[in-house]
Design a protein around this motif. Structure first.
Motif, PDB file in Angstrom:
ATOM      1  N   ASN A 443      21.824 -16.963   7.367  1.00 30.50           N
ATOM      2  CA  ASN A 443      21.404 -15.610   7.762  1.00 30.50           C
ATOM      3  C   ASN A 443      22.567 -14.660   7.552  1.00 30.50           C
ATOM      4  OD1 ASN A 443      20.624 -13.217   9.064  1.00 30.50           O
ATOM      5  ND2 ASN A 443      19.364 -14.314  10.519  1.00 30.50           N
ATOM      6  N   SER A 804       7.043 -12.947   6.185  1.00 25.33           N
ATOM      7  CA  SER A 804       8.064 -13.952   6.490  1.00 25.33           C
ATOM      8  C   SER A 804       9.283 -13.391   7.210  1.00 25.33           C
ATOM      9  CB  SER A 804       8.517 -14.641   5.197  1.00 25.33           C
ATOM     10  OG  SER A 804       9.078 -13.694   4.297  1.00 25.33           O
ATOM     11  N   TYR A 806      11.753 -11.938   5.661  1.00 23.32           N
ATOM     12  CA  TYR A 806      12.904 -11.941   4.765  1.00 23.32           C
ATOM     13  C   TYR A 806      12.434 -11.884   3.316  1.00 23.32           C
ATOM     14  CZ  TYR A 806      11.810 -16.931   4.136  1.00 23.32           C
ATOM     15  OH  TYR A 806      11.179 -18.120   3.849  1.00 23.32           O
ATOM     16  N   GLU A 808      13.970 -13.053  -0.848  1.00 24.40           N
ATOM     17  CA  GLU A 808      14.865 -14.022  -1.472  1.00 24.40           C
ATOM     18  C   GLU A 808      15.347 -13.536  -2.835  1.00 24.40           C
ATOM     19  OE1 GLU A 808      13.557 -18.445   0.080  1.00 24.40           O
ATOM     20  OE2 GLU A 808      12.729 -17.697  -1.797  1.00 24.40           O
ATOM     21  N   ARG A 814      18.684 -15.475   1.155  1.00 19.22           N
ATOM     22  CA  ARG A 814      17.733 -14.739   1.983  1.00 19.22           C
ATOM     23  C   ARG A 814      18.371 -13.512   2.619  1.00 19.22           C
ATOM     24  NH1 ARG A 814      14.632 -19.502   5.464  1.00 19.22           N
ATOM     25  NH2 ARG A 814      13.645 -20.538   3.677  1.00 19.22           N
ATOM     26  N   TYR A 816      17.307 -11.276   5.814  1.00 15.79           N
ATOM     27  CA  TYR A 816      16.374 -11.092   6.925  1.00 15.79           C
ATOM     28  C   TYR A 816      16.261  -9.608   7.244  1.00 15.79           C
ATOM     29  CZ  TYR A 816      16.046 -16.077   7.672  1.00 15.79           C
ATOM     30  OH  TYR A 816      15.777 -17.411   7.498  1.00 15.79           O
TER      31      TYR A 816
END
Length: 921
Positions: A443, A804, A806, A808, A814, A816
């Motif tokens: 994260n 979701s 987030y 990618e 990722r 967030y």
């Protein structure tokens, strides 16, 4: 204003989603998700402790639909299914809340809003104050002198005036407001074509929805936008409006078997909480239970000896762990034997400063097993320090272990530790894990210092450096701290490092993409960056000093001109004095205000004013030159190492949420490149005698990534044929041959190309290229007509992000987005813009990081000193290479960088060569 102990009604369903998207993806030792549990419980604890209330209830939506689904089958139909990792966290949240003694309410057939509304109105009739904790805008209809809302995510409170400030209508008209404009989050239709502003304007003139329909003929007389066509819209959508009114109305007459006054906090079930906390790994909360600080204003069940014993067994206490200070050869040899035979260990170093290139060792800490660690003091200087082992003996014994690539090492800030040991001739190999980077890959929006990581992932409060010398007014270096204290601090650090790695690695192994991102890109890059920082870049300080003197002269002249134009002396660096000159004395128009209500003097405001007024234009010029002088020409010479006459910047691998590297001390990435002044500074970054500077820059990399992500045929074709993408875009938008596109039309198309990937609106585009909003909208609309797959990609990305939480990159990195489902439109739109851009910017970061790793491998294959990698700035890599090898090396650099990452379109690298960075770029 409420009293100090209101009845607190908590919208538990709202908390669930907000905590899930706001918190990192935590898991317990079994790999079960716990992030939402931590978020919900922390928010509720904070609220109860802040208000000391004895009457609290947490209300959740019951399973199944409500009466609203019966009258409108599409109610909330657009909401996505509950995220997979959220569902298993609901039951533990309920269990913990019950064990905390909190009344937990779920009433079949109605929503949490209706239960809260009923309880709130009951309390209001009894003249009791109510605090509703929610993020749901529907609840604003309940606000009164006795009922207020609090949003614990941003700590904002809504009283009656706050509702007016936020929604433009009073609480009594919120239902009418929602009926008119609809509510996309609940799929309440509203009236097509009626938005926020129109709804507010209508309700400023009418008493509500019923009054509007009773006086439809009065609407055409209004001065609001679109008044003439509004009557027909209202007539065409009357049924939808009445349905929306019904759906938006919170029931306040739900039949309940209890009243708000009966919602008393119960006793804490300590044993149940201990077992729950132990299962999920919430050890810090266990400690707070025993200390009586977990919740205020509650009667805790007495903690008897058996409970206390159980708690102590289940709660790790790092203060009593096996931490050893190594002061003898026997102790050191025992640890050397352990390290030699282990497969993996954690290490950290203590130094006398943070300048990694020149820092000196103070001590080394080591850990092979959790709860066991050792600290080797090497150069503690305080009076009465015990005899320490000679540094040469310690390093000679540790060197073979540190340089053994077969023994894996974990560290916190491995780059710094690698570099300091390199100062002593130790080239650490086998660095496989860095806990900061492990957490960052999981994260990228969180903090990665040791204290934060320990608190977040281990529920442990570490000893802070400030706590080592709490009585000292001046913070001491660690070499001046008693060895006993330093041992506890340093050994805990390395113990926590090992425990963090063990925890984080389990999480990384669950996602192959994230694991590959960590092992293939981020960890190999650690050593690449460390070596690049150690190499540094040669700087001509004489040139900088000369330019600084020129800037000083220019600034004096500018200041005199400014004061002449202003009609008085003032400091052009002072926002307060600028405000007085521009807006009080010269009465320039106020374009924006600060949060305190003062006229803003930010750069964007001055830039807009500069289009019409000389004074703000010259202030901007003064600011720009002053920043260059203060930040670069004055400071860069002071940063040059006296040892090698080079500047050694610090690259931060975890400094941005998108994966881009950032730099500081100095920040090389903010040196202007498009201005003459900025280029003068770049001219001071020079090649040594016999060498040249090579600058290799990825061309239009984010647009190429957009072509790959969207698979738009027109974009793919343009890049495949190496066309001028901005000229192509201008031709597509204006429907004319590329050969007839003017430079001005190309400039506008370029602004569209880059603006859209950053989520620019028609308003933003009109300001940037100085055209009308109508023209800007034409450009954007036509762009999406010509590149429909780009628009499809953007819409799908927004949707996926909302589902979701987030987005990618192509490598699986990722980002967030905690605000992606925010009910605040500004926050949500900002998150949507980030959602669109982050995959491109993040993939660009992954590409150049991959290029750096590949380049480093190739450089190591060349004779030492022939070529060195010096800097990474945005999409550019900078090298110094021997003059006689320039042509050969330029070709190799271009080849490696263009082939390090495969997209649907070719990567293109522009190469430049020169005596200095400016010539090469």
């Amino acid at each position: 204003m409420l009293n100090n102990t209101p009845i607190i009604l908590i919208d538990g369903s709202s908390y669930l989603y907000r905590a899930f998207f706001a918190c990192p993806p935590l898991t317990n030792a079994r790999g079960e998700p716990t992030g939402a549990i931590v978020g919900v419980i922390n928010m509720i604890r904070s609220l109860i402790n802040q208000y000391n209330s004895s009457h609290v209830a947490v209300v959740f939506d019951a399973k199944g639909g409500s009466f609203r689904n019966e009258i409108y089958s599409d109610y909330k139909a657009t909401r996505e299914a509950m995220p997979e990792n959220l569902r298993p966290q609901i039951e533990p949240i309920h269990a913990i809340l019950k064990a905390m003694g909190l009344p937990l309410l779920c009433i079949d057939g109605v929503e949490a809003d209706d239960v809260i509304g009923t309880l709130a109105r009951q309390a209001e009739k009894e003249n009791l104050d109510v605090l509703i904790s929610t993020g749901d805008k529907d609840m604003a209809q309940l606000v009164s002198d006795k009922i207020i809302l609090i949003n614990t995510m941003n700590d904002t409170v809504l009283d009656p005036q706050g509702v007016i400030d936020k929604f433009g209508v009073p609480p009594g008209k919120i239902i009418d407001y929602l009926a008119l404009r609809g509510d996309a989050s609940d799929n309440i239709p509203g009236i097509a074509g009626v938005g926020e502003k129109t709804a507010q304007s209508l309700l400023a003139e009418f008493d509500g929805l019923k009054d509007i329909y009773n006086r439809l003929d009065d609407i055409e007389k209004l001065t609001i936008r679109g008044a003439k066509s509004l009557k027909q819209k209202l007539l065409d959508n009357q049924k939808e409006a009445e349905l929306s009114y019904l759906l938006a109305t919170i029931k306040t007459d739900v039949e309940l078997d209890f009243t708000s006054e009966q919602l008393l906090l119960g006793d804490i079930d300590v044993k149940a909480l201990i077992e729950l906390f132990n299962y999920h790994g919430f050890h810090r909360w266990q400690k707070e239970l025993i200390s009586g600080t977990f919740l205020k204003q509650q009667n805790n069940t007495p903690i008897d000896d058996s409970l206390l014993s159980f708690m102590q067994q289940s709660t790790p206490d790092l203060q009593t762990n096996d931490y050893q200070c190594i002061l003898t050869n026997k102790q050191l040899d025992e640890w050397i034997a352990t390290l030699t035979n282990c497969k993996q260990f954690a290490f950290n170093i203590e130094s006398d400063g943070i300048d990694h290139v020149h820092a000196q060792l103070v001590g080394i800490s080591l850990s092979v097993e959790p709860n066991q660690a050792a600290y080797i003091p090497i150069s503690h200087q305080y009076l009465g320090a015990p005899n320490q082992l000679p540094i040469n003996e310690v390093l000679d014994k540790l060197k073979p272990i540190f340089e053994n690539p077969e023994i894996k090492k974990a560290s916190q800030n491995a780059k710094f530790n690698y570099s300091v040991l390199a100062n002593y001739g130790i080239t650490v190999q086998g660095i496989a894990f860095d806990t900061m980077i492990e957490s960052y890959v999981l994260n990228s929006t969180e903090r990665y210092d040791m204290d934060s990581l320990a608190n977040r992932y281990l529920n442990h409060k570490t000893i802070t450096y400030e706590e080592l010398t709490p009585a000292e007014k001046i913070q001491l270096n660690i070499d001046a701290i008693e060895v006993e204290k330093a041992t506890l601090y340093a050994a805990e650090d390395v113990d926590i490092t090992l425990q963090l790695h063990n925890k984080l690695w389990i999480d990384l192994e669950k996602d192959q993409k994230l694991k590959n991102l960590f092992t293939d890109i981020e960890m190999p890059l650690v050593i690449v960056i460390a070596e690049m920082e150690r190499t540094g870049v040669l700087v001509d300080t004489n040139l900088l000093n000369k330019y600084s003197a020129e800037l000083n002269k220019k600034l004096k002249e500018l200041k005199e001109k400014l004061q002449f134009l202003a009609g008085e002396k003032f400091n052009p660096s002072s926002p307060k004095q600028i405000r007085a000159i521009l807006f009080d004395k010269h009465q320039l128009p106020v374009l924006k205000k600060t949060p305190k209500g003062d006229p803003a003097t930010s750069e964007d405001v001055l830039s807009e004013l500069a289009n019409q007024y000389e004074l703000p234009r010259m202030i901007l010029m003064y600011r720009s030159l002053a920043k260059l002088k203060n930040t670069y020409t004055d400071k860069l010479p002071l940063m040059v190492s006296p040892i090698d006459h080079r500047i050694h910047t610090n690259y931060n691998q975890i400094g941005t949420v998108t994966g881009r590297l950032s730099s500081n001390e100095p920040n090389l990435q903010h040196i202007p490149v498009r201005t003459e002044e900025g280029r003068r500074i770049r001219q001071a970054f020079i090649a040594p005698k016999g060498y040249k500077i090579i600058a290799a820059d990825y061309s239009q990399i984010e647009l190429r990534i957009m072509a790959h992500l969207s698979q738009d045929k027109s974009l793919l074709n343009a890049f495949a044929n190496d066309k001028d993408i901005h000229r192509v875009t201008a031709g597509e938008i204006l429907e004319k041959p590329e050969s007839q596109v003017t430079s001005e039309e190309r400039r506008c198309a370029k602004a569209v190309n880059f603006g859209l990937i950053y989520g620019m609106s028609s308003f933003g585009l009109s300001k940037q290229i100085n055209i009308s909003r109508k023209e800007a909208k034409f450009y954007i609309d036509r762009y999406f007509e010509r590149y429909p797959s780009v628009q499809t990609y953007m819409e799908q990305t927004r949707q996926q992000a909302a589902e979701s939480g987030y987005v990618e990159t192509l490598s699986g990195r990722r980002l967030y987005l905690s605000k992606i489902t925010s009910t605040n439109g500004v926050e949500r739109r900002g998150a949507e813009r980030a959602a669109i851009n982050a995959p491109m910017q993040g993939t660009a970061a992954d590409i150049i990081k991959t290029a750096m790793i590949k380049m480093n491998e190739w450089i190591k294959s060349q004779p030492v000193g022939n070529i060195r990698m010096l800097m990474q700035v945005h999409d550019e890599l900078v090298f110094e290479a021997k003059e006689e090898l320039i042509e050969q090396y330029c070709a190799e650099i271009k080849k490696i960088m263009e082939n390090c990452y495969q997209l649907s379109v070719p990567l293109k690298v522009d190469i430049g060569v020169g005596e200095n960075w400016d010539e090469a770029h």
